[in-house]
Design a protein around this motif. Structure first.
Motif, PDB file in Angstrom:
ATOM      1  N   ILE A  28      66.602  42.984  53.249  1.00  0.00           N
ATOM      2  CA  ILE A  28      67.318  43.001  51.965  1.00  0.00           C
ATOM      3  C   ILE A  28      66.656  44.014  51.037  1.00  0.00           C
ATOM      4  O   ILE A  28      65.435  44.047  50.912  1.00  0.00           O
ATOM      5  CB  ILE A  28      67.410  41.595  51.321  1.00  0.00           C
ATOM      6  N   ALA A  29      67.487  44.870  50.421  1.00  0.00           N
ATOM      7  CA  ALA A  29      66.972  45.896  49.503  1.00  0.00           C
ATOM      8  C   ALA A  29      67.472  45.543  48.100  1.00  0.00           C
ATOM      9  O   ALA A  29      66.977  44.608  47.484  1.00  0.00           O
ATOM     10  CB  ALA A  29      67.407  47.267  49.975  1.00  0.00           C
ATOM     11  N   THR A  32      72.835  44.005  46.462  1.00  0.00           N
ATOM     12  CA  THR A  32      74.132  44.017  45.768  1.00  0.00           C
ATOM     13  C   THR A  32      75.317  43.779  46.703  1.00  0.00           C
ATOM     14  O   THR A  32      76.384  43.391  46.266  1.00  0.00           O
ATOM     15  CB  THR A  32      74.367  45.349  45.013  1.00  0.00           C
ATOM     16  N   ASN A  75      70.430  54.422  43.881  1.00  0.00           N
ATOM     17  CA  ASN A  75      71.550  55.359  43.697  1.00  0.00           C
ATOM     18  C   ASN A  75      71.374  56.137  42.392  1.00  0.00           C
ATOM     19  O   ASN A  75      71.646  57.338  42.328  1.00  0.00           O
ATOM     20  CB  ASN A  75      72.883  54.616  43.693  1.00  0.00           C
ATOM     21  N   GLY A 110      69.450  53.223  51.588  1.00  0.00           N
ATOM     22  CA  GLY A 110      69.617  52.538  52.888  1.00  0.00           C
ATOM     23  C   GLY A 110      70.720  51.503  52.836  1.00  0.00           C
ATOM     24  O   GLY A 110      71.558  51.407  53.740  1.00  0.00           O
ATOM     25  N   ASN A 112      73.271  51.368  50.817  1.00  0.00           N
ATOM     26  CA  ASN A 112      74.595  51.971  50.646  1.00  0.00           C
ATOM     27  C   ASN A 112      75.181  52.393  51.992  1.00  0.00           C
ATOM     28  O   ASN A 112      76.378  52.229  52.254  1.00  0.00           O
ATOM     29  CB  ASN A 112      74.499  53.173  49.692  1.00  0.00           C
ATOM     30  N   ARG A 118      85.419  46.491  52.267  1.00  0.00           N
ATOM     31  CA  ARG A 118      85.974  45.665  51.179  1.00  0.00           C
ATOM     32  C   ARG A 118      87.324  45.075  51.562  1.00  0.00           C
ATOM     33  O   ARG A 118      88.057  44.608  50.680  1.00  0.00           O
ATOM     34  CB  ARG A 118      86.096  46.509  49.910  1.00  0.00           C
ATOM     35  N   SER A 163      81.974  53.351  51.092  1.00  0.00           N
ATOM     36  CA  SER A 163      80.956  54.108  50.333  1.00  0.00           C
ATOM     37  C   SER A 163      81.456  55.465  49.849  1.00  0.00           C
ATOM     38  O   SER A 163      82.105  56.202  50.592  1.00  0.00           O
ATOM     39  CB  SER A 163      79.724  54.327  51.209  1.00  0.00           C
ATOM     40  N   ASP A 164      81.097  55.807  48.616  1.00  0.00           N
ATOM     41  CA  ASP A 164      81.315  57.173  48.109  1.00  0.00           C
ATOM     42  C   ASP A 164      80.177  58.087  48.552  1.00  0.00           C
ATOM     43  O   ASP A 164      80.410  59.215  48.996  1.00  0.00           O
ATOM     44  CB  ASP A 164      81.388  57.154  46.576  1.00  0.00           C
ATOM     45  N   ILE A 212      66.073  51.610  58.336  1.00  0.00           N
ATOM     46  CA  ILE A 212      66.310  52.982  57.858  1.00  0.00           C
ATOM     47  C   ILE A 212      65.139  53.342  56.951  1.00  0.00           C
ATOM     48  O   ILE A 212      64.772  52.568  56.053  1.00  0.00           O
ATOM     49  CB  ILE A 212      67.632  53.064  57.063  1.00  0.00           C
ATOM     50  N   PHE A 237      85.395  51.033  37.210  1.00  0.00           N
ATOM     51  CA  PHE A 237      84.861  51.140  38.567  1.00  0.00           C
ATOM     52  C   PHE A 237      85.774  50.472  39.566  1.00  0.00           C
ATOM     53  O   PHE A 237      86.322  49.409  39.310  1.00  0.00           O
ATOM     54  CB  PHE A 237      83.397  50.711  38.691  1.00  0.00           C
TER      55      PHE A 237
HETATM   56  C1  LIG Z   1      81.318  45.200  42.041  1.00  0.00           C
HETATM   57  C2  LIG Z   1      80.850  46.281  42.996  1.00  0.00           C
HETATM   58  C3  LIG Z   1      81.463  47.531  42.971  1.00  0.00           C
HETATM   59  C4  LIG Z   1      81.021  48.531  43.823  1.00  0.00           C
HETATM   60  N1  LIG Z   1      81.656  49.760  43.807  1.00  0.00           N
HETATM   61  C5  LIG Z   1      81.266  50.726  44.675  1.00  0.00           C
HETATM   62  C6  LIG Z   1      81.916  51.990  44.739  1.00  0.00           C
HETATM   63  O1  LIG Z   1      82.864  52.265  43.983  1.00  0.00           O
HETATM   64  N2  LIG Z   1      81.478  52.898  45.632  1.00  0.00           N
HETATM   65  C7  LIG Z   1      80.439  52.638  46.478  1.00  0.00           C
HETATM   66  O2  LIG Z   1      80.078  53.500  47.276  1.00  0.00           O
HETATM   67  N3  LIG Z   1      79.812  51.457  46.470  1.00  0.00           N
HETATM   68  C8  LIG Z   1      80.202  50.499  45.595  1.00  0.00           C
HETATM   69  N4  LIG Z   1      79.575  49.290  45.594  1.00  0.00           N
HETATM   70  C9  LIG Z   1      78.645  48.977  46.678  1.00  0.00           C
HETATM   71  C10 LIG Z   1      77.210  49.252  46.365  1.00  0.00           C
HETATM   72  O3  LIG Z   1      77.030  50.630  46.262  1.00  0.00           O
HETATM   73  C11 LIG Z   1      76.436  48.688  47.556  1.00  0.00           C
HETATM   74  O4  LIG Z   1      76.486  47.273  47.440  1.00  0.00           O
HETATM   75  C12 LIG Z   1      75.010  49.135  47.583  1.00  0.00           C
HETATM   76  O5  LIG Z   1      74.919  50.519  47.764  1.00  0.00           O
HETATM   77  C13 LIG Z   1      74.220  48.436  48.668  1.00  0.00           C
HETATM   78  O6  LIG Z   1      72.847  48.734  48.515  1.00  0.00           O
HETATM   79  P1  LIG Z   1      71.772  47.579  48.385  1.00  0.00           P
HETATM   80  O7  LIG Z   1      70.441  48.238  48.341  1.00  0.00           O
HETATM   81  O8  LIG Z   1      72.088  46.642  47.275  1.00  0.00           O
HETATM   82  O9  LIG Z   1      71.986  46.881  49.799  1.00  0.00           O
HETATM   83  P2  LIG Z   1      71.749  45.354  50.226  1.00  0.00           P
HETATM   84  O10 LIG Z   1      72.834  44.507  49.674  1.00  0.00           O
HETATM   85  O11 LIG Z   1      70.337  44.960  49.983  1.00  0.00           O
HETATM   86  O12 LIG Z   1      71.917  45.519  51.803  1.00  0.00           O
HETATM   87  C14 LIG Z   1      73.138  45.938  52.368  1.00  0.00           C
HETATM   88  C15 LIG Z   1      72.947  45.992  53.879  1.00  0.00           C
HETATM   89  O13 LIG Z   1      72.008  46.992  54.220  1.00  0.00           O
HETATM   90  C16 LIG Z   1      70.924  46.455  54.991  1.00  0.00           C
HETATM   91  N5  LIG Z   1      69.757  47.235  54.587  1.00  0.00           N
HETATM   92  C17 LIG Z   1      69.362  47.524  53.320  1.00  0.00           C
HETATM   93  N6  LIG Z   1      68.348  48.397  53.341  1.00  0.00           N
HETATM   94  C18 LIG Z   1      68.087  48.653  54.657  1.00  0.00           C
HETATM   95  C19 LIG Z   1      67.157  49.500  55.340  1.00  0.00           C
HETATM   96  N7  LIG Z   1      66.283  50.284  54.688  1.00  0.00           N
HETATM   97  N8  LIG Z   1      67.180  49.529  56.702  1.00  0.00           N
HETATM   98  C20 LIG Z   1      68.052  48.767  57.399  1.00  0.00           C
HETATM   99  N9  LIG Z   1      68.947  47.944  56.804  1.00  0.00           N
HETATM  100  C21 LIG Z   1      68.972  47.909  55.453  1.00  0.00           C
HETATM  101  C22 LIG Z   1      70.894  44.983  54.633  1.00  0.00           C
HETATM  102  O14 LIG Z   1      70.331  44.218  55.678  1.00  0.00           O
HETATM  103  C23 LIG Z   1      72.379  44.689  54.460  1.00  0.00           C
HETATM  104  O15 LIG Z   1      72.971  44.490  55.722  1.00  0.00           O
HETATM  105  C24 LIG Z   1      79.968  48.278  44.726  1.00  0.00           C
HETATM  106  C25 LIG Z   1      79.327  47.020  44.744  1.00  0.00           C
HETATM  107  C26 LIG Z   1      79.769  46.031  43.899  1.00  0.00           C
HETATM  108  C27 LIG Z   1      79.081  44.688  43.941  1.00  0.00           C
END
Ligand SMILES: Cc1cc2nc3c(=O)[nH]c(=O)nc-3n(C[C@H](O)[C@H](O)[C@H](O)COP(=O)(O)OP(=O)(O)OC[C@H]3O[C@@H](n4cnc5c(N)ncnc54)[C@H](O)[C@@H]3O)c2cc1C
Ligand code: SF4
Length: 338
Positions: A28-29, A32, A75, A110, A112, A118, A163-164, A212, A237
């Protein structure tokens, strides 16, 4: 939410060791995406490995003039880094087009890459979804499929990748560094995300237990003629209905290099080398751009509600290439299409 145990890893080795144990582990990173999925019972890891203390938070120069983005860079950090803004504005723009400022402050590079689709049915455990539960069926086929794929879908799944950031990384030919039980390896961006075929539950080519560590951008910068054009339902958004990352290198009014990737249309960022080649040697004009759109969309197939995306994508490709050629990229502050 299903009960789970928790480890906070203080080193990469510790994270890998924790991931090699029994049970369904997840790193978990920013949390979100993963936490939302756990709350909805879509993901049910029995063990969470918090990686936020690992030394993967910096952006560094590479020996060949590129940049390496640590997997835990946020990001916001990437989008606001002066080197990214100057050398890879396409990436900064694509990241800024996604989510909200608060989410971008928490979301990591990572995470993202691994955020999940979705598709509404994927989040609703009361309905069939081959991605969530292999072999159960697909609620979106014949259901509400306005946001679904027009390219590369299968009879098992028509979801899109949300993802964007990844659309820009595909266009920029990034590579992904990972480390796992069998050591380190590098994955070309084009080989990282999968098309659904008959295994839609497998999103990527990452292997179990692999972490990653970074994303590397090559030296080629495309810093002048570029745009990230995102078409969405609301300006504040929203995920992309269709997005286009376009980058051109123009010399003496001729295109000498071209990069083009689409988001919101397929199970992975959609990039076709043959379409890019069509642009090389051309004068950047509507006729050349139209031929490229025609090529990319010749195999497009709507699912009913999303038929409109085919024409939307055609127009988006034309507009994005025109913006890139004129060096007038879409502003992610005033997101209206001009
Ligand atoms: C309301 C809302 C709107 C959004 N709108 C957009 C949008 O318009 N465009 C867009 O691109 N994104 C959008 N997002 C998505 C957001 O960008 C992603 O949730 C975010 O990038 C995930 O990153 P995180 O670090 O929170 O991942 P986490 O939630 O921590 O993890 C996501 C996944 O990645 C895995 N993981 C994390 N880090 C690593 C690593 N280093 N190695 C291996 N596995 C890993 C985790 O195990 C999990 O499976 C939106 C999210 C929300 C909640
Ligand atoms: S499109 Fe894919 S993610 Fe959506 S319901 Fe069908 S199988 Fe599940």
């Amino acid at each position: 939410m299903t009960p789970f145990t928790y480890t906070r890893a203080n080193s990469i080795d510790e994270a890998l060791r924790a991931a090699s144990g029994d049970g369904a582990c997840k790193f978990i990173a920013g949390g979100t995406n993963l936490l939302d999925l756990m709350k909805e019972n879509v993901e049910q890891p029995t063990h969470l490995i918090d990686v936020t203390r690992l030394p993967l938070k910096s952006i560094e120069e590479t020996q060949d003039g590129g940049l390496m983005l640590g997997a835990l860079t946020t990001n916001s950090q990437v989008a606001h880094d002066p080197r990214v803004q100057e050398r890879y504005p396409l990436l900064a723009s694509a990241i800024s087009a996604g989510a909200s400022p608060q989410l971008r402050n928490a979301a990591t590079t990572g995470g993202n890459l691994l955020q999940r689709t979705r598709c509404f049915y994927f989040y609703d455990t009361a309905v069939a979804c081959n991605k969530r539960k292999p072999g159960s069926g697909c609620g979106a086929i014949g259901g509400k499929n306005r946001i679904h794929a027009i390219l590369g879908a299968s009879e098992q799944c028509i979801a899109t990748h949300p993802s964007d950031m990844c659309v820009a990384l595909a266009a920029l030919r990034a590579t992904i560094q990972v480390v796992g039980p069998d050591g380190k390896r590098t994955i070309a961006f084009a080989d990282f995300h999968r098309l659904p075929q008959d295994r839609p539950h497998v999103d990527t080519t990452l292997q179990p237990g692999e972490l990653i560590t970074a994303v590397t951008l090559p030296a080629e910068r495309f810093a002048t003629h570029y745009t990230y054009l995102k078409l969405r339902d609301r300006l504040s958004f929203s995920f992309a209905l269709v997005s286009v990352a376009a980058a051109l290198q123009i010399e003496d009014e001729i295109i000498v290099q071209a990069r083009l990737a689409l988001g919101g249309v397929a199970h992975k960022p959609w990039r076709e080398l043959a379409a890019e080649k069509l642009l090389i040697g051309q004068v950047p004009n509507r006729q050349a751009f139209g031929a490229v759109a025609e090529h990319i969309l010749s195999g497009a197939q709507g699912q009913g509600d999303n038929d409109f995306k085919i024409e939307l994508a055609r127009r988006a490709i034309l507009r994005a290439l025109a913006q890139a050629a004129a060096a007038t990229p879409q502003s992610q502050i005033d997101k209206r299409i001009k």
